[in-house]
Design a protein around this motif. Structure first.
Motif, PDB file in Angstrom:
ATOM      1  N   ASN A  26       1.077  -1.234  -0.022  1.00 50.25           N
ATOM      2  CA  ASN A  26      -0.009  -0.012  -0.083  1.00 50.25           C
ATOM      3  C   ASN A  26       0.937   1.381  -0.135  1.00 50.25           C
ATOM      4  N   ALA A  27       0.317   2.234  -0.647  1.00 51.30           N
ATOM      5  CA  ALA A  27       0.958   3.450  -0.409  1.00 51.30           C
ATOM      6  C   ALA A  27       0.586   4.230   0.701  1.00 51.30           C
ATOM      7  N   PRO A  28       1.572   5.144   1.537  1.00 48.55           N
ATOM      8  CA  PRO A  28       1.368   5.886   2.715  1.00 48.55           C
ATOM      9  C   PRO A  28       0.259   6.761   2.351  1.00 48.55           C
ATOM     10  N   PRO A  52      -6.377 -10.970  -1.914  1.00 50.48           N
ATOM     11  CA  PRO A  52      -6.771 -11.495  -3.314  1.00 50.48           C
ATOM     12  C   PRO A  52      -5.951 -11.333  -4.454  1.00 50.48           C
ATOM     13  N   THR A  53      -5.177 -10.347  -4.525  1.00 54.29           N
ATOM     14  CA  THR A  53      -4.165 -10.062  -5.543  1.00 54.29           C
ATOM     15  C   THR A  53      -2.828 -10.828  -5.083  1.00 54.29           C
ATOM     16  N   MET A  54      -2.505 -10.964  -4.107  1.00 50.55           N
ATOM     17  CA  MET A  54      -1.471 -11.564  -3.837  1.00 50.55           C
ATOM     18  C   MET A  54      -1.733 -13.091  -4.085  1.00 50.55           C
ATOM     19  N   ILE A  55      -3.009 -13.550  -3.861  1.00 50.60           N
ATOM     20  CA  ILE A  55      -3.245 -15.161  -4.224  1.00 50.60           C
ATOM     21  C   ILE A  55      -3.253 -15.451  -5.675  1.00 50.60           C
ATOM     22  N   SER A  56      -3.694 -14.186  -6.300  1.00 52.15           N
ATOM     23  CA  SER A  56      -4.047 -14.618  -7.830  1.00 52.15           C
ATOM     24  C   SER A  56      -2.545 -14.310  -8.755  1.00 52.15           C
ATOM     25  N   SER A  57      -1.572 -13.662  -7.977  1.00 51.90           N
ATOM     26  CA  SER A  57      -0.235 -13.326  -8.349  1.00 51.90           C
ATOM     27  C   SER A  57       0.622 -14.551  -8.291  1.00 51.90           C
ATOM     28  N   LEU A  58       0.516 -15.270  -6.933  1.00 53.22           N
ATOM     29  CA  LEU A  58       1.328 -16.383  -6.799  1.00 53.22           C
ATOM     30  C   LEU A  58       0.739 -17.705  -7.404  1.00 53.22           C
ATOM     31  N   ALA A 112      -0.796  -1.705  -5.179  1.00 54.11           N
ATOM     32  CA  ALA A 112      -0.928  -0.416  -5.206  1.00 54.11           C
ATOM     33  C   ALA A 112      -2.249   0.038  -5.744  1.00 54.11           C
ATOM     34  N   PRO A 113      -2.678  -0.405  -7.006  1.00 53.67           N
ATOM     35  CA  PRO A 113      -4.070   0.085  -7.496  1.00 53.67           C
ATOM     36  C   PRO A 113      -5.095  -0.318  -6.375  1.00 53.67           C
ATOM     37  N   GLY A 114      -4.953  -1.522  -5.692  1.00 50.13           N
ATOM     38  CA  GLY A 114      -5.999  -1.916  -4.517  1.00 50.13           C
ATOM     39  C   GLY A 114      -6.004  -0.966  -3.444  1.00 50.13           C
ATOM     40  N   TRP A 115      -5.211  -0.018  -3.373  1.00 51.52           N
ATOM     41  CA  TRP A 115      -5.141   0.858  -2.177  1.00 51.52           C
ATOM     42  C   TRP A 115      -5.831   2.291  -2.687  1.00 51.52           C
ATOM     43  N   VAL A 116      -5.785   2.302  -3.934  1.00 49.65           N
ATOM     44  CA  VAL A 116      -6.344   3.929  -4.283  1.00 49.65           C
ATOM     45  C   VAL A 116      -7.759   4.379  -3.422  1.00 49.65           C
TER      46      VAL A 116
END
Length: 194
Positions: A116-118, A183-189, A155-159
């Motif tokens: 995530n972005a700060p 969900p993005t971690m899972i789909s990427s791995l 990062a896109p998920g934290w917009v």
């Protein structure tokens, strides 16, 4: 009988998460088991306050698990201005880690993960990481230059995230991580696991 795939996650407090935060690794393990012959086992080598220079010196610990997959996540603290790690130095540190991992096992699958972005309004001011986007882009550039690497770009998920999601400005809540990142971690791995 299912094979165990060993995944080492190396990074900052966003990877470590300690007793205070939810361990996203367990959620990802469960998600990676669904519909797979292999079982993922995630080993957590995150460190509070770690940056890529520290990660470079501690990489040997992850290698002891003989991981098939390694996830590196240091851009949040590389961007911390008090560390004085330039974008170029961060890139050099990561390329060094990648070289060490491949020297140890030429077949290892390596992922660079942007968290995530700060956000403004927390304990950690955004001005402490004013150039965060450049360090995140660094991961994108490294992965674009090396087709064997996998980019996990959260990062896109934290917009639109606020201090409701990230109360201190850097560390997200369990609920926010579960909905915005896992969900993005899972789909990427998932494609990396047979």
């Amino acid at each position: 009988m299912s094979k165990e795939i060993r995944i080492a996650t190396c990074g900052t407090s966003l990877t470590y998460q300690g007793d205070y935060f939810n361990l996203w690794q367990r959620q990802v393990e469960r998600g990676l088991r669904e519909g797979k012959q292999s079982t993922a086992r995630i080993y957590n080598f995150g460190e509070n306050g770690a940056d890529s220079a520290i990660g470079l010196t501690f990489l040997y610990r992850a290698l002891q698990t003989r991981p098939e997959i390694v996830v590196l996540e240091y851009n949040m603290n590389d961007a911390y201005i008090a560390r004085s790690i330039s974008v170029a130095q961060a890139q050099a540190n990561h390329l060094n880690m990648i070289s060490q991992l491949r020297a140890n096992d030429p077949n290892v699958k390596i992922c660079l993960m942007i968290m995530n972005a700060p956000v403004a309004g927390g304990l950690y001011p955004v001005s402490d990481r004013v150039n965060w986007a450049a360090y995140a882009q660094n991961y994108r550039d490294i992965c674009a230059a090396d087709s064997q690497l996998t980019l996990i770009d959260l990062a896109p998920g934290w917009v639109g995230a606020t201090t409701t999601d990230i109360p201190d400005g850097v560390h997200p809540t369990k609920t926010a991580v579960s909905t915005r990142s896992v969900p993005t971690m899972i789909s990427s791995l998932r494609p990396l696991i047979s």
